[in-house]
Design an enzyme around this catalytic site. Sequence first.
Site, mmCIF file in Angstrom:
data_model
loop_
_atom_site.group_PDB
_atom_site.id
_atom_site.type_symbol
_atom_site.label_atom_id
_atom_site.label_comp_id
_atom_site.label_asym_id
_atom_site.label_seq_id
_atom_site.Cartn_x
_atom_site.Cartn_y
_atom_site.Cartn_z
ATOM 1 N N CYS A 128 47.255 -25.311 20.277
ATOM 2 C CA CYS A 128 47.037 -24.765 18.921
ATOM 3 C C CYS A 128 45.916 -23.739 18.920
ATOM 4 O O CYS A 128 46.141 -22.549 18.769
ATOM 5 C CB CYS A 128 46.659 -25.878 17.944
ATOM 6 S SG CYS A 128 47.884 -27.118 17.721
ATOM 7 N N LYS B 187 48.477 -21.495 8.568
ATOM 8 C CA LYS B 187 48.291 -22.192 9.847
ATOM 9 C C LYS B 187 47.471 -21.357 10.824
ATOM 10 O O LYS B 187 46.523 -21.831 11.451
ATOM 11 C CB LYS B 187 49.641 -22.523 10.465
ATOM 12 C CG LYS B 187 49.566 -23.229 11.823
ATOM 13 C CD LYS B 187 48.888 -24.587 11.739
ATOM 14 C CE LYS B 187 48.729 -25.231 13.087
ATOM 15 N NZ LYS B 187 49.960 -25.777 13.636
HETATM 16 N N1 SAJ Z 1 36.644 -27.846 21.077
HETATM 17 C C1 SAJ Z 1 35.363 -27.374 21.342
HETATM 18 N N2 SAJ Z 1 34.412 -27.493 20.387
HETATM 19 C C2 SAJ Z 1 34.693 -28.041 19.158
HETATM 20 C C3 SAJ Z 1 36.011 -28.506 18.912
HETATM 21 C C4 SAJ Z 1 36.971 -28.400 19.871
HETATM 22 O O1 SAJ Z 1 35.082 -26.873 22.430
HETATM 23 O O2 SAJ Z 1 33.793 -28.136 18.329
HETATM 24 C C5 SAJ Z 1 37.674 -27.686 22.098
HETATM 25 C C6 SAJ Z 1 38.292 -28.999 22.531
HETATM 26 O O3 SAJ Z 1 37.588 -29.545 23.631
HETATM 27 C C7 SAJ Z 1 39.704 -28.569 22.944
HETATM 28 C C8 SAJ Z 1 39.999 -27.409 22.005
HETATM 29 O O4 SAJ Z 1 38.732 -26.929 21.528
HETATM 30 O O5 SAJ Z 1 39.717 -28.113 24.272
HETATM 31 C C9 SAJ Z 1 40.876 -27.780 20.823
HETATM 32 O O6 SAJ Z 1 40.281 -28.907 20.262
HETATM 33 P P1 SAJ Z 1 40.756 -29.459 18.812
HETATM 34 O O7 SAJ Z 1 39.868 -30.593 18.473
HETATM 35 O O8 SAJ Z 1 40.826 -28.334 17.870
HETATM 36 O O9 SAJ Z 1 42.156 -30.086 19.135
HETATM 37 P P2 SAJ Z 1 43.609 -29.609 18.815
HETATM 38 O O10 SAJ Z 1 44.016 -28.450 19.621
HETATM 39 O O11 SAJ Z 1 44.420 -30.844 18.923
HETATM 40 O O12 SAJ Z 1 43.516 -29.109 17.325
HETATM 41 C C10 SAJ Z 1 44.152 -29.840 16.321
HETATM 42 C C11 SAJ Z 1 44.525 -28.798 15.319
HETATM 43 N N3 SAJ Z 1 45.499 -29.347 14.448
HETATM 44 C C12 SAJ Z 1 46.607 -28.612 14.189
HETATM 45 O O13 SAJ Z 1 46.761 -27.488 14.592
HETATM 46 C C13 SAJ Z 1 47.632 -29.271 13.385
HETATM 47 C C14 SAJ Z 1 43.306 -28.321 14.554
HETATM 48 O O14 SAJ Z 1 43.731 -27.599 13.401
HETATM 49 C C15 SAJ Z 1 42.437 -29.459 14.110
HETATM 50 O O15 SAJ Z 1 41.259 -28.908 13.493
HETATM 51 C C16 SAJ Z 1 42.016 -30.283 15.307
HETATM 52 O O16 SAJ Z 1 43.226 -30.822 15.854
HETATM 53 C C17 SAJ Z 1 41.084 -31.401 14.885
HETATM 54 O O17 SAJ Z 1 40.382 -31.221 13.868
HETATM 55 O O18 SAJ Z 1 41.021 -32.379 15.617
#
Ligand code: SAJ
Length: 423
Positions: free
Chosen positions: A260, A205
Amino acid sequence: MASKQPKVAVIGLGYVGLPLAVVSALKYDTLGVDTNKERVALINEGKSPVTDELVDKHLKKSGLHATADISQIADRDIILICVPTPVNGIKPDLSPLEGAIESVAKHMKKGVLLIVESTVNPGVCDEIVLPLVKRVSGYDEQDFDLAHCPERINPGDAKWDVTNINRVVGSNSPSGLARAVDFYKSIVKAEIKPMGSLKEAEAVKVVENSFRDINIAFVNELAMSFHKLGINLENVIDGAATKPFAFMAHRPGCGVGGHCIPVDPYYLIEYARGHGFEHDFLSLARRINNSMPEFTVGLLQEALNEVQLSFKGTRVALLGLAYKRNVGDDRESPAYVIRELLDAEGAEVVAYDPFVPSNSTVHDLDSALKDVDAILIATDHDEFKKIASLKLPSRIKVIIDGRNMFRHAKLDKKLLYRGIGSA
Ligand code: SAJ
């Protein structure tokens, strides 16, 4: 004779535990446990306290019963722990997990399979959970099984949910591993991968989420570089993404929020540090991502200067407080850092997030756009898309797009537009 169906309990009925409890209740006698009595009451009325399509759809028919009385887990065979594991600053805070484990250990019967889903750094199950259960319950290691199956819920994701996301499972015993794999295989239609130990499952994780954090830091550093080089990074990422292998597009932004991605790397950093290894790269990626709110406010500073405005006396519409689009979760959101920086610069901030009314200054987009000089997009909620087609008040001179949501839009030419990475 058919083996007796296990009785299940899920401790912690948030965005991770509640979907899991509902899906388990569709198949097993499942008890949901949460310390929040209002949340328990809502669930028992068939109302979901979290935004989750699966829960909305199945809660009522699942027959899930919730309680705040932890002693009711005494007859349970499988107990899943889904409580938060936040960080205080950069230090993991395991107190919610330790509290839950202690309460469960006081009441659990012999032979229980205890599964921790909460995100923890490698070593927590072996070095903290196991000794705590033994001390409080008085049982030996042979009297119960412990497994770790890190949660992979992705809030707001309509495609991936607890029923179809691959999982990894580790345990401190072959029987624990077999029982946990069987349980997940009975409720999840996806790969359930047995790992070699509790530590391996814990490490999966933090590694998968650190992978995401460092990749976001990579494009964020490029954004700051390409801003000076005058190269449009988003277009370059689009170009690189045409490579059908060995490239995974991530996008620059005003920061990295959520419970996360900005949190999990610190689990690994702290644990390794305690064992004499310094994760320079992970720590640098954290520093880069944490610097993006300041970079974004710097873009606004530059743009205001171009239109002969300074922060003092300038009213800024801060659109978006949640950490990602179309969700209400604002934990670790970079929008709050941006708000603090704008306040410190003497700007007057009008915040609006349709999903976070509690911290919004106004409660609709028109009010947010009235009498402001600049817009700063911190979250790319779908509702904000209409800005591209609105006749904006003439007072608005600048739009800083912290999520590059308007990079393809035809905005009013009079607006000075700046994205992240010269988008
Ligand atoms: N973000 C960026 N650039 C990117 C992707 C995300 O700036 O390319 C930012 C988002 O705006 C946010 C943060 O990062 O502020 C996190 O974004 P996220 O899409 O990773 O969202 P989370 O935190 O919900 O991440 C979850 C995670 N899932 C789990 O931990 C079970 C992550 O592993 C997944 O990869 C992610 O969702 C996903 O793919 O949507």
